[in-house]
Design a protein around this motif. Structure first.
Motif, PDB file in Angstrom:
ATOM      1  N   SER A 149       0.837  -1.206   0.000  1.00  0.00           N
ATOM      2  CA  SER A 149       0.000   0.000   0.000  1.00  0.00           C
ATOM      3  C   SER A 149       0.864   1.246   0.000  1.00  0.00           C
ATOM      4  O   SER A 149       2.089   1.181   0.159  1.00  0.00           O
ATOM      5  CB  SER A 149      -0.928  -0.002   1.212  1.00  0.00           C
ATOM      6  OG  SER A 149      -0.185   0.220   2.394  1.00  0.00           O
ATOM      7  N   ALA A 150       0.203   2.393  -0.150  1.00  0.00           N
ATOM      8  CA  ALA A 150       0.936   3.658  -0.182  1.00  0.00           C
ATOM      9  C   ALA A 150       1.591   3.956   1.157  1.00  0.00           C
ATOM     10  O   ALA A 150       2.697   4.490   1.214  1.00  0.00           O
ATOM     11  CB  ALA A 150      -0.010   4.792  -0.570  1.00  0.00           C
ATOM     12  N   GLY A 151       0.919   3.608   2.265  1.00  0.00           N
ATOM     13  CA  GLY A 151       1.474   3.845   3.587  1.00  0.00           C
ATOM     14  C   GLY A 151       0.732   4.940   4.323  1.00  0.00           C
ATOM     15  O   GLY A 151       0.131   5.835   3.720  1.00  0.00           O
TER      16      GLY A 151
ATOM     17  N   ILE B 173      -5.339  -2.181   6.727  1.00  0.00           N
ATOM     18  CA  ILE B 173      -4.494  -2.872   5.751  1.00  0.00           C
ATOM     19  C   ILE B 173      -4.125  -4.260   6.262  1.00  0.00           C
ATOM     20  O   ILE B 173      -4.127  -5.242   5.513  1.00  0.00           O
ATOM     21  CB  ILE B 173      -3.245  -2.029   5.449  1.00  0.00           C
ATOM     22  CG1 ILE B 173      -3.660  -0.754   4.708  1.00  0.00           C
ATOM     23  CG2 ILE B 173      -2.236  -2.825   4.615  1.00  0.00           C
ATOM     24  CD1 ILE B 173      -2.597   0.305   4.663  1.00  0.00           C
ATOM     25  N   ALA B 174      -3.818  -4.360   7.564  1.00  0.00           N
ATOM     26  CA  ALA B 174      -3.517  -5.668   8.150  1.00  0.00           C
ATOM     27  C   ALA B 174      -4.718  -6.605   8.045  1.00  0.00           C
ATOM     28  O   ALA B 174      -4.567  -7.800   7.771  1.00  0.00           O
ATOM     29  CB  ALA B 174      -3.089  -5.504   9.606  1.00  0.00           C
ATOM     30  N   GLU B 175      -5.920  -6.065   8.240  1.00  0.00           N
ATOM     31  CA  GLU B 175      -7.125  -6.883   8.120  1.00  0.00           C
ATOM     32  C   GLU B 175      -7.323  -7.349   6.684  1.00  0.00           C
ATOM     33  O   GLU B 175      -7.700  -8.503   6.435  1.00  0.00           O
ATOM     34  CB  GLU B 175      -8.342  -6.085   8.579  1.00  0.00           C
ATOM     35  CG  GLU B 175      -9.683  -6.790   8.388  1.00  0.00           C
ATOM     36  CD  GLU B 175      -9.770  -8.118   9.132  1.00  0.00           C
ATOM     37  OE1 GLU B 175     -10.559  -8.980   8.700  1.00  0.00           O
ATOM     38  OE2 GLU B 175      -9.048  -8.312  10.136  1.00  0.00           O
ATOM     39  N   THR B 176      -7.037  -6.482   5.720  1.00  0.00           N
ATOM     40  CA  THR B 176      -7.145  -6.877   4.317  1.00  0.00           C
ATOM     41  C   THR B 176      -6.150  -7.989   3.991  1.00  0.00           C
ATOM     42  O   THR B 176      -6.472  -8.934   3.273  1.00  0.00           O
ATOM     43  CB  THR B 176      -6.916  -5.659   3.409  1.00  0.00           C
ATOM     44  OG1 THR B 176      -7.932  -4.682   3.671  1.00  0.00           O
ATOM     45  CG2 THR B 176      -6.967  -6.050   1.938  1.00  0.00           C
TER      46      THR B 176
ATOM     47  N   SER C 196       0.969 -17.258   2.107  1.00  0.00           N
ATOM     48  CA  SER C 196       1.473 -16.214   2.981  1.00  0.00           C
ATOM     49  C   SER C 196       1.130 -14.862   2.372  1.00  0.00           C
ATOM     50  O   SER C 196       1.227 -14.686   1.158  1.00  0.00           O
ATOM     51  CB  SER C 196       2.988 -16.333   3.161  1.00  0.00           C
ATOM     52  OG  SER C 196       3.496 -15.286   3.974  1.00  0.00           O
ATOM     53  N   VAL C 197       0.706 -13.920   3.207  1.00  0.00           N
ATOM     54  CA  VAL C 197       0.433 -12.549   2.759  1.00  0.00           C
ATOM     55  C   VAL C 197       1.054 -11.594   3.772  1.00  0.00           C
ATOM     56  O   VAL C 197       0.782 -11.690   4.968  1.00  0.00           O
ATOM     57  CB  VAL C 197      -1.078 -12.263   2.620  1.00  0.00           C
ATOM     58  CG1 VAL C 197      -1.298 -10.814   2.152  1.00  0.00           C
ATOM     59  CG2 VAL C 197      -1.739 -13.243   1.662  1.00  0.00           C
ATOM     60  N   ARG C 198       1.896 -10.689   3.297  1.00  0.00           N
ATOM     61  CA  ARG C 198       2.559  -9.706   4.163  1.00  0.00           C
ATOM     62  C   ARG C 198       2.229  -8.300   3.685  1.00  0.00           C
ATOM     63  O   ARG C 198       2.396  -7.989   2.511  1.00  0.00           O
ATOM     64  CB  ARG C 198       4.077  -9.883   4.127  1.00  0.00           C
ATOM     65  CG  ARG C 198       4.617 -11.118   4.822  1.00  0.00           C
ATOM     66  CD  ARG C 198       6.118 -11.204   4.603  1.00  0.00           C
ATOM     67  NE  ARG C 198       6.710 -12.359   5.259  1.00  0.00           N
ATOM     68  CZ  ARG C 198       7.394 -12.305   6.396  1.00  0.00           C
ATOM     69  NH1 ARG C 198       7.576 -11.146   6.993  1.00  0.00           N
ATOM     70  NH2 ARG C 198       7.910 -13.405   6.926  1.00  0.00           N
ATOM     71  N   PRO C 199       1.806  -7.413   4.595  1.00  0.00           N
ATOM     72  CA  PRO C 199       1.643  -6.008   4.209  1.00  0.00           C
ATOM     73  C   PRO C 199       3.014  -5.357   4.020  1.00  0.00           C
ATOM     74  O   PRO C 199       4.004  -5.735   4.648  1.00  0.00           O
ATOM     75  CB  PRO C 199       0.916  -5.387   5.407  1.00  0.00           C
ATOM     76  CG  PRO C 199       0.417  -6.537   6.224  1.00  0.00           C
ATOM     77  CD  PRO C 199       1.354  -7.670   5.967  1.00  0.00           C
ATOM     78  N   ALA C 200       3.048  -4.361   3.139  1.00  0.00           N
ATOM     79  CA  ALA C 200       4.238  -3.536   2.940  1.00  0.00           C
ATOM     80  C   ALA C 200       3.770  -2.140   2.558  1.00  0.00           C
ATOM     81  O   ALA C 200       2.606  -1.936   2.184  1.00  0.00           O
ATOM     82  CB  ALA C 200       5.148  -4.124   1.869  1.00  0.00           C
TER      83      ALA C 200
ATOM     84  N   SER D  16       5.373   4.016   6.716  1.00  0.00           N
ATOM     85  CA  SER D  16       5.422   2.832   7.570  1.00  0.00           C
ATOM     86  C   SER D  16       6.401   1.816   6.989  1.00  0.00           C
ATOM     87  O   SER D  16       6.831   1.924   5.851  1.00  0.00           O
ATOM     88  CB  SER D  16       4.031   2.204   7.690  1.00  0.00           C
ATOM     89  OG  SER D  16       3.067   3.156   8.079  1.00  0.00           O
ATOM     90  N   LEU D  17       6.720   0.833   7.801  1.00  0.00           N
ATOM     91  CA  LEU D  17       7.588  -0.271   7.392  1.00  0.00           C
ATOM     92  C   LEU D  17       6.834  -1.575   7.560  1.00  0.00           C
ATOM     93  O   LEU D  17       5.903  -1.660   8.356  1.00  0.00           O
ATOM     94  CB  LEU D  17       8.866  -0.276   8.243  1.00  0.00           C
ATOM     95  CG  LEU D  17       9.800   0.939   8.074  1.00  0.00           C
ATOM     96  CD1 LEU D  17      10.945   0.867   9.076  1.00  0.00           C
ATOM     97  CD2 LEU D  17      10.335   1.033   6.647  1.00  0.00           C
ATOM     98  N   PRO D  18       7.230  -2.627   6.800  1.00  0.00           N
ATOM     99  CA  PRO D  18       8.387  -2.721   5.900  1.00  0.00           C
ATOM    100  C   PRO D  18       8.103  -2.161   4.518  1.00  0.00           C
ATOM    101  O   PRO D  18       6.951  -1.999   4.127  1.00  0.00           O
ATOM    102  CB  PRO D  18       8.625  -4.230   5.820  1.00  0.00           C
ATOM    103  CG  PRO D  18       7.232  -4.801   5.930  1.00  0.00           C
ATOM    104  CD  PRO D  18       6.514  -3.909   6.911  1.00  0.00           C
ATOM    105  N   ARG D  19       9.167  -1.883   3.765  1.00  0.00           N
ATOM    106  CA  ARG D  19       9.051  -1.523   2.369  1.00  0.00           C
ATOM    107  C   ARG D  19       8.774  -2.787   1.533  1.00  0.00           C
ATOM    108  O   ARG D  19       9.000  -3.907   1.978  1.00  0.00           O
ATOM    109  CB  ARG D  19      10.336  -0.854   1.884  1.00  0.00           C
ATOM    110  CG  ARG D  19      10.605   0.469   2.577  1.00  0.00           C
ATOM    111  CD  ARG D  19       9.662   1.549   2.075  1.00  0.00           C
ATOM    112  NE  ARG D  19       9.951   2.836   2.699  1.00  0.00           N
ATOM    113  CZ  ARG D  19       9.255   3.364   3.698  1.00  0.00           C
ATOM    114  NH1 ARG D  19       8.205   2.698   4.169  1.00  0.00           N
ATOM    115  NH2 ARG D  19       9.565   4.530   4.207  1.00  0.00           N
ATOM    116  N   THR D  20       8.315  -2.564   0.325  1.00  0.00           N
ATOM    117  CA  THR D  20       7.976  -3.690  -0.555  1.00  0.00           C
ATOM    118  C   THR D  20       9.146  -4.637  -0.743  1.00  0.00           C
ATOM    119  O   THR D  20       9.013  -5.864  -0.619  1.00  0.00           O
ATOM    120  CB  THR D  20       7.502  -3.167  -1.920  1.00  0.00           C
ATOM    121  OG1 THR D  20       6.387  -2.286  -1.734  1.00  0.00           O
ATOM    122  CG2 THR D  20       7.100  -4.309  -2.839  1.00  0.00           C
TER     123      THR D  20
END
Length: 258
Positions: free
Chosen positions: A148-150, A160-163, A174-178, A183-187
């Motif tokens: 996401s943009a952050g 975003i974490a819920e999505t 596995s799904v990780r937000p970035a 915010s962190l982590p970067r992509t």
């Protein structure tokens, strides 16, 4: 002339691809519901502006406006910028602000559509039992970075974490937000973390609506991924979601009046 208008409020960008994508999405919304008047306005960088559009609608005799933030989370723009500009509208307008777009099952469907379009599809007839089995197997071997943009807003980060959790529940291993900013982590860090976890295939799914500077940063961070999906853009799922948010806002208004 319609007495009610759905006003899609986008942020705006110096990147011309942003406005072009917003207008394409709005055209798709209109095609899904021809009887609804849908207008577009921008908070910054692009025209028409929100104040200018509201003044024009009032002069045309419009009375009811549903202002729909073209935002995936309730961050600063939804909580502060948009309400502030709506409060400056001509007094003849009755304005209600609809909810932001996320989270929603339709966004999950749009993300998966973009992943499949980017190449994560078996070479089989879509919809068949064999295709569904192949998709399930593909998901079990693919990690997804939800980029996401952050934001610095805790509510936005939580959404975003819920999505990401909802996307994982559809079967991806596995799904990780970035995040591209704030915010962190970067992509790129999320991609490398998935590689370190032993995943052979990693896909990046931009959780953004339109192209621009931050989506370009997401793409730059996806160079070590196997697949980079497109932005959500004028997908059918996103267009349907805009209409859902409009309808929910109008229903809430009727209940409040009653």
């Amino acid at each position: 002339m319609s007495s009610e208008v759905l006003l899609v409020v986008a942020h705006g960008s110096r990147d011309p691809r942003h406005a072009a994508t917003v207008h394409a999405l709005v055209r798709r919304v209109r095609s899904l519901r021809p009887g609804l008047r849908v207008e577009t306005a921008f908070l910054d960088f692009n025209l028409p502006s929100v104040p200018g559009t509201l003044d024009r609608l009032a002069a045309e005799g419009v009375r009811d406006v549903v202002a729909l933030p073209l935002l995936l989370t309730r961050a600063f723009h939804a909580k502060a910028d948009i309400p502030a500009v709506l409060r400056q509208a001509p007094p003849s307008l009755r304005i209600r602000q609809a909810e932001v777009l996320g989270p929603s099952p339709l966004l999950i469907a749009a993300l998966e559509r973009r992943l499949y379009e980017a190449g994560l599809t078996p070479g089989l007839a879509a919809g068949s039992a064999a295709w569904r089995r192949a998709v399930d197997e593909m998901k079990r071997s693919t990690g997804v970075v939800l980029a996401s943009a952050g934001s610095t807003d805790p509510e936005a980060i939580a959404a975003i974490a819920e999505t990401a959790r909802e996307l994982r529940r559809t079967g991806w291993c596995s799904v990780r937000p970035a995040f591209a900013s704030a915010s962190l982590p970067r992509t790129e860090d999320a991609v490398r973390a998935m590689r370190a976890d032993g995943l052979r295939r990693v896909a990046v799914a931009p959780y953004v609506i339109a192209p621009g500077r931050l989506p370009d940063r997401i793409a730059a961070g996806a160079v070590e991924a196997d697949v980079l999906a497109d932005v959500l853009g004028p997908s059918e799922e996103l267009a349907r979601l805009l209409l859902q948010r409009h309808d929910a806002c109008r229903t809430a208004q009727r209940v409040a009046v009653a």
